[in-house]
Design a protein around this motif. Sequence first.
Motif, PDB file in Angstrom:
ATOM      1  N   LEU A 211       0.828  -1.207   0.000  1.00  0.00           N
ATOM      2  CA  LEU A 211       0.000   0.000   0.000  1.00  0.00           C
ATOM      3  C   LEU A 211       0.860   1.255   0.000  1.00  0.00           C
ATOM      4  O   LEU A 211       0.578   2.230  -0.717  1.00  0.00           O
ATOM      5  N   THR A 212       1.914   1.232   0.793  1.00  0.00           N
ATOM      6  CA  THR A 212       2.808   2.394   0.833  1.00  0.00           C
ATOM      7  C   THR A 212       3.460   2.628  -0.520  1.00  0.00           C
ATOM      8  O   THR A 212       3.559   3.779  -0.988  1.00  0.00           O
ATOM      9  N   SER A 213       3.886   1.555  -1.163  1.00  0.00           N
ATOM     10  CA  SER A 213       4.501   1.692  -2.489  1.00  0.00           C
ATOM     11  C   SER A 213       3.511   2.226  -3.512  1.00  0.00           C
ATOM     12  O   SER A 213       3.879   3.030  -4.384  1.00  0.00           O
ATOM     13  N   SER A 214       2.256   1.817  -3.403  1.00  0.00           N
ATOM     14  CA  SER A 214       1.248   2.227  -4.382  1.00  0.00           C
ATOM     15  C   SER A 214       0.877   3.698  -4.249  1.00  0.00           C
ATOM     16  O   SER A 214       0.610   4.365  -5.249  1.00  0.00           O
ATOM     17  N   PHE A 215       0.851   4.221  -3.017  1.00  0.00           N
ATOM     18  CA  PHE A 215       0.333   5.576  -2.803  1.00  0.00           C
ATOM     19  C   PHE A 215       1.418   6.590  -2.447  1.00  0.00           C
ATOM     20  O   PHE A 215       1.104   7.776  -2.324  1.00  0.00           O
ATOM     21  N   SER A 216       2.661   6.154  -2.273  1.00  0.00           N
ATOM     22  CA  SER A 216       3.705   7.100  -1.856  1.00  0.00           C
ATOM     23  C   SER A 216       3.935   8.186  -2.899  1.00  0.00           C
ATOM     24  O   SER A 216       4.091   9.370  -2.552  1.00  0.00           O
ATOM     25  N   THR A 217       3.965   7.818  -4.176  1.00  0.00           N
ATOM     26  CA  THR A 217       4.196   8.806  -5.224  1.00  0.00           C
ATOM     27  C   THR A 217       3.064   9.820  -5.287  1.00  0.00           C
ATOM     28  O   THR A 217       3.292  11.036  -5.378  1.00  0.00           O
ATOM     29  N   ALA A 239      -6.949 -13.932   5.194  1.00  0.00           N
ATOM     30  CA  ALA A 239      -7.978 -13.116   4.549  1.00  0.00           C
ATOM     31  C   ALA A 239      -7.737 -13.147   3.052  1.00  0.00           C
ATOM     32  O   ALA A 239      -6.751 -13.728   2.573  1.00  0.00           O
ATOM     33  N   ASP A 240      -8.657 -12.536   2.326  1.00  0.00           N
ATOM     34  CA  ASP A 240      -8.475 -12.380   0.886  1.00  0.00           C
ATOM     35  C   ASP A 240      -7.555 -11.179   0.673  1.00  0.00           C
ATOM     36  O   ASP A 240      -7.940 -10.037   0.934  1.00  0.00           O
ATOM     37  N   TYR A 241      -6.351 -11.438   0.215  1.00  0.00           N
ATOM     38  CA  TYR A 241      -5.340 -10.384   0.107  1.00  0.00           C
ATOM     39  C   TYR A 241      -5.834  -9.252  -0.796  1.00  0.00           C
ATOM     40  O   TYR A 241      -5.722  -8.069  -0.453  1.00  0.00           O
ATOM     41  N   ASP A 242      -6.365  -9.604  -1.965  1.00  0.00           N
ATOM     42  CA  ASP A 242      -6.780  -8.574  -2.920  1.00  0.00           C
ATOM     43  C   ASP A 242      -7.946  -7.749  -2.381  1.00  0.00           C
ATOM     44  O   ASP A 242      -7.997  -6.525  -2.566  1.00  0.00           O
ATOM     45  N   GLN A 246      -8.068  -3.876  -1.449  1.00  0.00           N
ATOM     46  CA  GLN A 246      -9.091  -2.978  -1.987  1.00  0.00           C
ATOM     47  C   GLN A 246      -9.719  -2.136  -0.877  1.00  0.00           C
ATOM     48  O   GLN A 246      -9.970  -0.946  -1.051  1.00  0.00           O
ATOM     49  N   ILE A 247      -9.970  -2.765   0.276  1.00  0.00           N
ATOM     50  CA  ILE A 247     -10.561  -2.042   1.408  1.00  0.00           C
ATOM     51  C   ILE A 247      -9.666  -0.880   1.827  1.00  0.00           C
ATOM     52  O   ILE A 247     -10.104   0.280   1.922  1.00  0.00           O
ATOM     53  N   LEU A 248      -8.397  -1.187   2.073  1.00  0.00           N
ATOM     54  CA  LEU A 248      -7.479  -0.158   2.562  1.00  0.00           C
ATOM     55  C   LEU A 248      -7.161   0.868   1.466  1.00  0.00           C
ATOM     56  O   LEU A 248      -6.972   2.056   1.765  1.00  0.00           O
ATOM     57  N   SER A 249      -7.109   0.434   0.233  1.00  0.00           N
ATOM     58  CA  SER A 249      -6.850   1.371  -0.867  1.00  0.00           C
ATOM     59  C   SER A 249      -7.985   2.383  -0.999  1.00  0.00           C
ATOM     60  O   SER A 249      -7.742   3.581  -1.236  1.00  0.00           O
TER      61      SER A 249
END
Length: 355
Positions: A211-217, A239-242, A246-249
Amino acid sequence: MSENSTAPQPRQRGNRFLPVLLFLFFIIVLFFGGAAALLYWLFSEYSGVRNVWLLLCGAPFIIVVVAIITIYTLYSRFGRPLQDIFNAIDSVSEGNLSVRVPEDDSPQFGELIKRFNKMVEELERAEQQRRNLTADVAHELRTPVHIIQGNLEGILDGVYQATPEHINDTLDETRLLTRLVNDLQTLSLAESGQLPFHPTRFLLADLLQDLTSSFSTQAASLGVALTTRLADPHQEIVADYDRLNQILSNLIANALHHTAEGGSISIQADAGAGEGRSVRIRITDTGAGIAAQDLPFIFDRFWRGDKSRTGRKHSGLGLAITKQLVHAHNGTIQVQSEPGKGTTFTIELPTGTTQ
């Protein structure tokens, strides 16, 4: 329609208990009459003709009075509440969801009436949500469809040139429609319990790193500090990783959208209240916050803090999908917010692991 056909007659709700009352009266008269006669002949010191006439003339009056009192008491305690409940059931079956059974404090029907009224309230709320959903979907679809139609008609009529700019604008609207349809399908499947899940065991630290890698930029470009803190780096979860991603994203993207430059967003994970059997994840931002009167509705479909609906990058279903996905993981989600100070979403999920 022919003259011989007759319209359906309304039900005679008021006479529903009349046969029952007459039968009860007849049974009670027989019971008390027989009991009175038997007791009289068994325990009377006299057996003359006068006493026979006294029995025949006096006993019926006493029996009738006792029977009336008994029937009225039974009707008040059982008949009237049952009649109100049956009338309400008939109204609900005819589509009237605003009906309510008058409150009754009797131990026999008080709890039943409360639960029936609560059930009808939920049905009425669900029906209103269905109507609102239909209106909201029509509203959300209307704008991109009109833009696509206008752009294409303008190009065909020569008003617009078929430039990459106009084509890209039209393509953006088709992407918005696709996202809206996909989100509606995901929400519908999640609410009906038919959304496929693929639970696996993984480290929570790996998910937070992704998540950090996806939203850091994106966070850096907006001037927002994005930080993470994990109490136990070895914390595992099943849990279901994807879906959990999606929840946290959804929550992080929502926080970025409402946090101004210079603000911060933190992702924290620690043990929940279940003594190691649950994990609590908090996403806290220093954004604009949510008004207290809006908090009960933020997980509703198409809810937006911007009442003018000017922001059209999102479908308005993100938080509704998030809530359903959390519930599908047997978890809970709560929100705390204060206008001008920020918002905190708290998710608690079972780890699915044995300690």
